[in-house]
Design a protein around this motif. Structure first.
Motif, PDB file in Angstrom:
ATOM      1  N   SER A  35      -9.988  -9.496  -1.911  1.00 40.79           N
ATOM      2  CA  SER A  35      -9.292  -9.518  -3.205  1.00 40.79           C
ATOM      3  C   SER A  35      -9.973  -8.633  -4.243  1.00 40.79           C
ATOM      4  N   ASP A  36     -11.279  -8.381  -4.055  1.00 38.71           N
ATOM      5  CA  ASP A  36     -12.001  -7.515  -5.000  1.00 38.71           C
ATOM      6  C   ASP A  36     -11.858  -6.031  -4.664  1.00 38.71           C
ATOM      7  N   LYS A  37     -11.376  -5.742  -3.459  1.00 38.43           N
ATOM      8  CA  LYS A  37     -11.182  -4.352  -3.030  1.00 38.43           C
ATOM      9  C   LYS A  37      -9.772  -4.228  -2.492  1.00 38.43           C
TER      10      LYS A  37
END
Length: 417
Positions: free
Chosen positions: A132-134
Motif C-alpha cells: 500500500s505504500d508503494k
C-alpha cells in the motif's frame, strides 16, 4: 485382569451385534457363566483360542492379547453404534503402542479421542503482494500457516466442528503472529436431506475461486436432493467483506447479508447459481454463478460470472479458463495445471478469493475502477500428502489509474494430516 473377565467386558461392549453361537473351546462348558460371551465373540472372530482347542480363561490376559482383540473390534467398527465406537476408540488410544507393534494401521487411529477426530494442514509459502505504500509494486513475503480441525460427533445427526489457525511471518521480526478460531459451528441433520449450520462456518460461491471464499457468522440450511441438486439459504456477517473491496460501504462494519445457492454435478458438468443481498446501505445485490465442463478425462473448461446490480454502473466480474490433469494428495506424481483470464470491476468483487495470491488486490486501491490479468496455476503431489503449488498473475492492467501494476507470483509447499 483374568482373561475371562476381559472377554465378558468386551461382550458387554458389543451386546446386540451377534446372535447366540456354538462354543468352540473344550475348556468352556455350557454351564460356565461366561459361556455365551466367549462363544459369541469367537463366532465374530474377535477372540481366538489355543492350538489345542482350549480358551484358558483363568489366566491373566496380557496387554498384547487385549490389543489383538481391540484390533479385531476396530476392523469391524462399522457394525457398532456411536456409543460402542466411542469406547473402542478410547481403548485404541490406550493401547496405541501395542497396536502399532501389531502393525495395525487404521485410518485416523492416532487422531481419534473418544468422539473427536483431528485433522489439519500446514503451509510454507513465499509470495508477492501489492504494498500500500508503494502503489502497484510487489513486496516479497515469507510466511507459514497451520490449521487444526476438530470434528466432534455428538450423536448420529449432530456434530460440532472447529478450525484453529495460526499464521506466522518468517520475514519480519515481529510478534504479531495470530492464533485464533477461524471456524466454530454446530451442524445438525434433519432426516436424510436437510442440514443446518449455526455459528462461524465457511461459505464458497462460484467455481473458480474468484468469488467468494469467506467465513460467515450466521446460520444456513441446505436441502440436498442428490448429487445433481442442492439448495442452500443463509444469513449472516461475512468476515472478509469490508470497505476495502466495496467503496459503497464507507466506514460501515459488520454488514449483514442474505444469500442463496444452488449447486450440483452430473456427468462431466458441475455448476453453481448464487444470489447475495446486503443491507440497503451496502449497495450489494449480486447474482451469478459458475460452470465446469470436463471435455475429456484430462481437459476441462471453467468459468464464473457475477454482477452487482445494486451498485452504480452494475459492475461485473468474470473469469474463464482451461485446466489439464487431476491432482490428488494421496497419489504421488499426480498434477493439475490451468490458465485463466480474470476481469473484474470495482464493487463487483466483495473480498475473500481462494487464490493464494491475486492481482484482484489492485481493486483495494481507491483510484482503481477495474483490473484485468491472466492467472496461471500448477499443483503436483511430490510426496504422499505433500503438494507443491504455484501461481503467477501476469499482464496486469488496472483501470482508473496510470500506475503500472507488477506481476505477482507465489510458491508453496502444502501438507495435509
Amino acid at each position: 485382569m483374568k482373561k475371562i473377565l476381559a472377554i465378558a467386558a468386551v461382550a458387554a461392549l458389543t451386546a446386540g451385534v451377534s446372535a447366540y453361537a456354538a462354543n468352540p473351546f473344550s475348556d468352556v462348558s455350557t454351564s460356565d457363566w461366561a459361556y455365551q460371551a466367549v462363544s459369541q465373540l469367537s463366532d465374530q472372530g474377535i477372540v481366538e483360542g489355543y492350538p489345542d482347542g482350549t480358551f484358558r480363561g483363568q489366566r491373566n490376559i496380557t496387554r498384547y492379547e487385549l490389543a489383538q482383540i481391540i484390533a479385531r473390534l476396530m476392523a469391524n467398527e462399522d457394525q457398532f453404534n456411536a456409543e460402542q465406537r466411542a469406547t473402542i476408540d478410547k481403548l485404541a488410544g490406550e493401547y496405541a503402542d501395542e497396536l502399532d507393534n501389531l502393525g495395525v494401521r487404521v485410518s485416523n487411529l492416532e487422531a481419534k479421542v473418544g468422539n473427536i477426530s483431528w485433522s489439519g494442514d500446514a503451509r510454507m509459502k513465499w509470495d508477492q503482494s501489492y504494498d500500500s505504500d508503494k502503489l502497484g509494486h510487489a513486496d516479497d513475503n515469507f510466511n507459514g500457516r497451520m490449521r487444526i480441525n476438530a470434528h466432534a460427533q455428538v450423536n448420529d445427526s449432530t456434530y460440532v466442528e472447529g478450525l484453529l489457525r495460526t499464521d506466522m511471518d518468517f520475514k519480519n521480526n515481529d510478534e504479531d503472529n495470530d492464533t485464533y478460531m477461524q471456524r466454530l459451528y454446530v451442524h445438525h441433520d434433519f432426516g436424510n436431506h436437510v442440514g443446518v449450520n449455526i455459528g462461524k462456518y465457511a461459505e464458497f460461491f462460484g467455481q473458480t475461486g474468484m468469488f467468494f471464499d469467506s467465513e460467515v457468522k450466521g446460520a444456513e440450511a441446505t436441502y440436498t436432493a442428490n448429487d445433481a441438486f442442492s439448495l442452500t439459504a443463509g444469513y449472516g456477517r461475512f468476515a472478509d467483506w469490508d470497505n476495502k473491496w466495496n467503496s459503497n460501504l464507507g466506514d460501515q462494519k459488520n454488514t449483514e447479508y442474505g444469500y442463496a445457492q444452488i449447486n450440483g454435478a452430473a456427468g462431466r458438468f458441475a455448476y453453481t447459481l448464487d444470489y447475495i443481498k446486503g443491507a440497503d446501505q451496502s449497495k450489494v445485490e449480486v447474482y451469478g454463478g459458475g460452470l465446469t465442463i470436463g471435455l475429456t478425462d484430462k481437459f476441462d473448461v471453467f468459468g464464473d460470472y457475477f454482477k452487482n446490480s445494486d451498485a452504480q454502473g452494475d459492475p461485473d466480474a468474470w473469469t474463464a479458463g482451461l485446466g489439464y490433469g487431476h491432482q490428488d494428495d494421496a497419489r504421488v506424481g499426480s498434477f493439475r495445471v490451468s490458465v485463466a483470464r480474470v476481469d473484474a470491476e470495482k464493487n463487483a468483487i466483495l473480498g475473500g478469493y481462494t487464490y493464494d495470491v491475486s492481482a484482484l488486490d489492485a481493486l483495494k486501491d481507491k483510484d482503481v475502477t477495474g483490473v484485468k490479468f491472466w492467472n496461471a496455476a500448477a499443483d503436483v503431489t511430490v510426496a504422499k500428502n505433500v503438494r507443491l503449488h504455484g501461481e503467477y498473475d501476469f499482464d496486469v492492467k488496472a483501470h482508473g489509474t496510470s500506475t503500472d501494476y507488477d506481476d505477482l507470483a507465489t510458491v508453496s509447499l502444502n501438507y495435509v494430516f
